[in-house]
Design an enzyme around this catalytic site. Sequence first.
Site, PDB file in Angstrom:
ATOM      1  N   ARG A 240     -23.904 -23.152   6.952  1.00 46.92           N
ATOM      2  CA  ARG A 240     -24.904 -24.170   7.255  1.00 46.92           C
ATOM      3  C   ARG A 240     -24.211 -25.426   7.739  1.00 46.92           C
ATOM      4  O   ARG A 240     -23.107 -25.739   7.283  1.00 46.92           O
ATOM      5  CB  ARG A 240     -25.704 -24.551   5.994  1.00 46.92           C
ATOM      6  CG  ARG A 240     -26.917 -23.698   5.721  1.00 46.92           C
ATOM      7  CD  ARG A 240     -28.020 -23.924   6.752  1.00 46.92           C
ATOM      8  NE  ARG A 240     -29.174 -23.089   6.491  1.00 46.92           N
ATOM      9  CZ  ARG A 240     -29.329 -21.838   6.957  1.00 46.92           C
ATOM     10  NH1 ARG A 240     -28.413 -21.278   7.707  1.00 46.92           N
ATOM     11  NH2 ARG A 240     -30.416 -21.153   6.681  1.00 46.92           N
ATOM     12  N   GLU A 269     -28.100 -30.059  13.664  1.00 44.36           N
ATOM     13  CA  GLU A 269     -28.406 -29.181  14.804  1.00 44.36           C
ATOM     14  C   GLU A 269     -29.899 -29.230  15.134  1.00 44.36           C
ATOM     15  O   GLU A 269     -30.708 -29.462  14.247  1.00 44.36           O
ATOM     16  CB  GLU A 269     -27.963 -27.738  14.503  1.00 44.36           C
ATOM     17  CG  GLU A 269     -28.684 -27.092  13.343  1.00 44.36           C
ATOM     18  CD  GLU A 269     -28.132 -25.705  13.018  1.00 44.36           C
ATOM     19  OE1 GLU A 269     -26.921 -25.558  12.822  1.00 44.36           O
ATOM     20  OE2 GLU A 269     -28.963 -24.779  12.951  1.00 44.36           O
ATOM     21  N   HIS A 287     -26.266 -21.181  16.504  1.00 42.32           N
ATOM     22  CA  HIS A 287     -26.913 -20.626  15.305  1.00 42.32           C
ATOM     23  C   HIS A 287     -27.534 -19.257  15.588  1.00 42.32           C
ATOM     24  O   HIS A 287     -28.750 -19.070  15.465  1.00 42.32           O
ATOM     25  CB  HIS A 287     -27.969 -21.606  14.756  1.00 42.32           C
ATOM     26  CG  HIS A 287     -28.272 -21.377  13.305  1.00 42.32           C
ATOM     27  ND1 HIS A 287     -28.615 -22.382  12.440  1.00 42.32           N
ATOM     28  CD2 HIS A 287     -28.274 -20.236  12.559  1.00 42.32           C
ATOM     29  CE1 HIS A 287     -28.836 -21.871  11.233  1.00 42.32           C
ATOM     30  NE2 HIS A 287     -28.638 -20.567  11.278  1.00 42.32           N
TER      31      HIS A 287
END
Length: 321
Positions: A240, A269, A287
């Site tokens: 993360r 992000e 991601h």
Amino acid sequence: MKKPAILVARAVFPEVLAHLQQHFEVTANQDDVLWTPAQLIEHLQGKQGAFTTGSQRIDAALLAACPALKICANMAVGYNNFDVPAMTAAGVKATNTPDVLTETTADFGFALMMATARRMAESEHFLRAGLWTSWRYDMFAGSDIHGSTLGILGMGRIGQAIAKRAAHGFGMKVIYHNRSRLDAALEAACGASYVSKQDLLQHSDHLLLVLPYSPEAHHAIGAAELAQMKPTATLVNIARGGIVDDAALAQALKNHVIAAAGLDVYEGEPAVHPDLLTVPNVVLTPHIASATTPTRLAMAQLAADNLVGFLLHGKALTPLN
Ligand code: 8YV
């Protein structure tokens, strides 16, 4: 009997939407509009269920404004977008999507580690820029994967799946650090040895981060930790954003404190720290660690099944509270 009303907060596979529509009065967001928290609250009015992804924050303020809500089903294994204690206090069920993405995400972690160690992105940019004019003995020389030491921070399901690939497929020495140590049988199956965080930092040739985000994990890797790593080491984050101090990492990459990094997740992000965009020795992906079509479909189906299970039969498949 009137069907329960649910909100699907992001675009989803049409077949999953069709399945949900059989059971629920569905408000969908197939245009994939990124709602503000206030818009999300507005769309949740009168809804008993929500199909969410990591980009919807479910907290006490939202729960107070959405009294009809009974369940939020996250299409993700990570659930740091949920305030689970607040959901429990409000009597709202929380679910995630474990297991279905483990192997796919482990594949990606391994791929990102290999791309990072073997400088694949950097060399591709060089080639595309028309700079490849001749062979050189040290051109894009990287570091080996086979026979090297892999450090894993966070040894849950995904960490274990990566360890098995490393130990059994690539002859790597695998060391790990985790909040709790695995039992001996599981350690043997993973071919992994438990070490302190300091030993992990100092001895890893490749350090992979696979721990869930929590306030305690914030900036678990910052300037001080990077300084303890080998100058030849690579760092890979598929966990993360926020676990790594991205500004400190960009600085460390620039100054060759470590050799290279591979990142799939970022602080804040989809924004990426501007300094990361200018250093060459980092592989950046948006991601996508769980992004294969079968796995994303399985995740969406499990989130949908949690809604059906809980709202129609009183039982969620993969509850968090
Ligand atoms: C998701 C992830 O794509 O499952 C997770 O925790 O990080 C990814 O698989 C993302 O969170 C979107 O919901």
